[in-house]
Design a protein around this motif. Structure first.
Motif, mmCIF file in Angstrom:
data_model
loop_
_atom_site.group_PDB
_atom_site.id
_atom_site.type_symbol
_atom_site.label_atom_id
_atom_site.label_comp_id
_atom_site.label_asym_id
_atom_site.label_seq_id
_atom_site.Cartn_x
_atom_site.Cartn_y
_atom_site.Cartn_z
ATOM 1 N N VAL A 1 0.795 -1.090 -0.010
ATOM 2 C CA VAL A 1 -0.045 -0.067 0.153
ATOM 3 C C VAL A 1 0.958 1.302 -0.036
ATOM 4 O O VAL A 1 0.707 2.285 -0.618
ATOM 5 N N VAL A 2 1.859 1.296 0.958
ATOM 6 C CA VAL A 2 2.932 2.384 0.948
ATOM 7 C C VAL A 2 3.626 2.682 -0.282
ATOM 8 O O VAL A 2 3.589 3.584 -0.912
ATOM 9 N N SER A 3 3.999 1.558 -0.862
ATOM 10 C CA SER A 3 4.849 1.666 -2.237
ATOM 11 C C SER A 3 3.768 2.222 -3.394
ATOM 12 O O SER A 3 4.413 3.053 -3.994
ATOM 13 N N LEU A 4 2.741 1.667 -3.678
ATOM 14 C CA LEU A 4 1.756 2.046 -4.336
ATOM 15 C C LEU A 4 1.462 3.484 -4.295
ATOM 16 O O LEU A 4 1.161 4.475 -5.033
ATOM 17 N N PHE A 5 1.101 3.955 -3.109
ATOM 18 C CA PHE A 5 0.863 5.362 -2.694
ATOM 19 C C PHE A 5 1.921 6.436 -3.189
ATOM 20 O O PHE A 5 1.700 7.255 -3.693
ATOM 21 N N LEU A 6 3.354 5.847 -2.820
ATOM 22 C CA LEU A 6 4.376 6.693 -3.265
ATOM 23 C C LEU A 6 4.613 6.848 -4.914
ATOM 24 O O LEU A 6 5.011 7.957 -5.121
ATOM 25 N N PHE A 7 4.486 5.855 -5.360
ATOM 26 C CA PHE A 7 4.623 5.498 -6.687
ATOM 27 C C PHE A 7 3.446 6.467 -7.311
ATOM 28 O O PHE A 7 3.964 7.233 -8.316
ATOM 29 N N LEU B 1 -8.670 -0.995 3.732
ATOM 30 C CA LEU B 1 -8.150 -2.451 3.598
ATOM 31 C C LEU B 1 -8.040 -2.814 4.762
ATOM 32 O O LEU B 1 -8.132 -4.038 5.140
ATOM 33 N N ALA B 2 -7.902 -1.986 5.895
ATOM 34 C CA ALA B 2 -7.909 -2.458 7.384
ATOM 35 C C ALA B 2 -9.388 -3.247 7.835
ATOM 36 O O ALA B 2 -9.292 -4.036 8.353
ATOM 37 N N VAL B 3 -10.140 -2.323 7.421
ATOM 38 C CA VAL B 3 -11.598 -2.964 7.813
ATOM 39 C C VAL B 3 -11.908 -4.307 6.803
ATOM 40 O O VAL B 3 -12.281 -5.378 7.538
ATOM 41 N N PHE B 4 -11.440 -4.198 5.863
ATOM 42 C CA PHE B 4 -11.504 -5.517 4.839
ATOM 43 C C PHE B 4 -10.827 -6.798 5.581
ATOM 44 O O PHE B 4 -11.295 -7.930 5.698
ATOM 45 N N PHE B 5 -9.456 -6.468 6.212
ATOM 46 C CA PHE B 5 -8.864 -7.502 6.672
ATOM 47 C C PHE B 5 -9.574 -7.848 7.822
ATOM 48 O O PHE B 5 -9.500 -9.202 7.979
ATOM 49 N N TRP B 6 -9.995 -7.168 8.820
ATOM 50 C CA TRP B 6 -10.382 -7.392 10.123
ATOM 51 C C TRP B 6 -11.677 -8.232 9.941
ATOM 52 O O TRP B 6 -12.090 -9.344 10.367
ATOM 53 N N ARG B 7 -12.481 -7.894 8.778
ATOM 54 C CA ARG B 7 -13.838 -8.572 8.527
ATOM 55 C C ARG B 7 -13.483 -10.031 8.085
ATOM 56 O O ARG B 7 -14.145 -10.995 8.291
ATOM 57 N N GLU B 8 -12.562 -9.853 7.104
ATOM 58 C CA GLU B 8 -11.887 -11.441 6.563
ATOM 59 C C GLU B 8 -11.316 -12.258 7.739
ATOM 60 O O GLU B 8 -11.622 -13.594 7.740
ATOM 61 N N ARG B 9 -10.834 -11.824 8.819
ATOM 62 C CA ARG B 9 -10.055 -12.232 9.826
ATOM 63 C C ARG B 9 -11.003 -12.859 10.507
ATOM 64 O O ARG B 9 -11.219 -14.086 11.140
ATOM 65 N N ARG B 10 -12.081 -12.321 10.909
ATOM 66 C CA ARG B 10 -13.267 -12.490 11.828
ATOM 67 C C ARG B 10 -14.245 -13.588 11.151
ATOM 68 O O ARG B 10 -14.600 -14.384 12.080
ATOM 69 N N VAL C 1 -2.872 12.617 0.519
ATOM 70 C CA VAL C 1 -2.619 12.048 2.096
ATOM 71 C C VAL C 1 -4.194 11.547 2.444
ATOM 72 O O VAL C 1 -4.194 10.313 3.023
ATOM 73 N N LEU C 2 -5.148 12.367 2.279
ATOM 74 C CA LEU C 2 -6.504 11.895 2.683
ATOM 75 C C LEU C 2 -7.034 10.572 2.001
ATOM 76 O O LEU C 2 -7.681 9.675 2.583
ATOM 77 N N GLY C 3 -6.732 10.459 0.654
ATOM 78 C CA GLY C 3 -6.950 9.443 -0.143
ATOM 79 C C GLY C 3 -6.401 8.134 0.569
ATOM 80 O O GLY C 3 -6.776 7.270 0.507
ATOM 81 N N GLY C 4 -4.916 8.273 0.424
ATOM 82 C CA GLY C 4 -4.294 7.137 1.049
ATOM 83 C C GLY C 4 -4.599 6.824 2.261
ATOM 84 O O GLY C 4 -4.687 5.593 2.610
ATOM 85 N N ILE C 5 -5.094 7.664 3.347
ATOM 86 C CA ILE C 5 -5.650 7.270 4.722
ATOM 87 C C ILE C 5 -6.891 6.518 4.275
ATOM 88 O O ILE C 5 -7.047 5.356 5.026
#
Length: 55
Positions: free
Chosen positions: A5-11, A37-46, A27-31
């Motif tokens: 995510v960070v690499s794609l944002f910087l690129f 992605l964090a919500v998606f990860f959390w829901r998939e993990r749950r 920056v707001l778009g990146g956040i």
């Protein structure tokens, strides 16, 4: 995943459309993308029920 995510944002900030908008908007778009992605990860993990369980 965070590295990707960070690499794609910087690129994108250096070469893509993000280079044509103000830095705070980028920056707001990146956040927003990171939060999504964090919500998606959390829901998939749950959804898997058990840590480390394979499908």
């Amino acid at each position: 995943m965070l590295f990707l995510v960070v690499s794609l944002f910087l690129f994108g900030a250096l070469l893509g459309t993000a280079g044509h908008v103000p830095v705070p908007v980028t920056v707001l778009g990146g956040i927003a993308i990171t939060a999504w992605l964090a919500v998606f990860f959390w829901r998939e993990r749950r959804k898997s029920g058990v840590k480390g369980a394979s499908r």
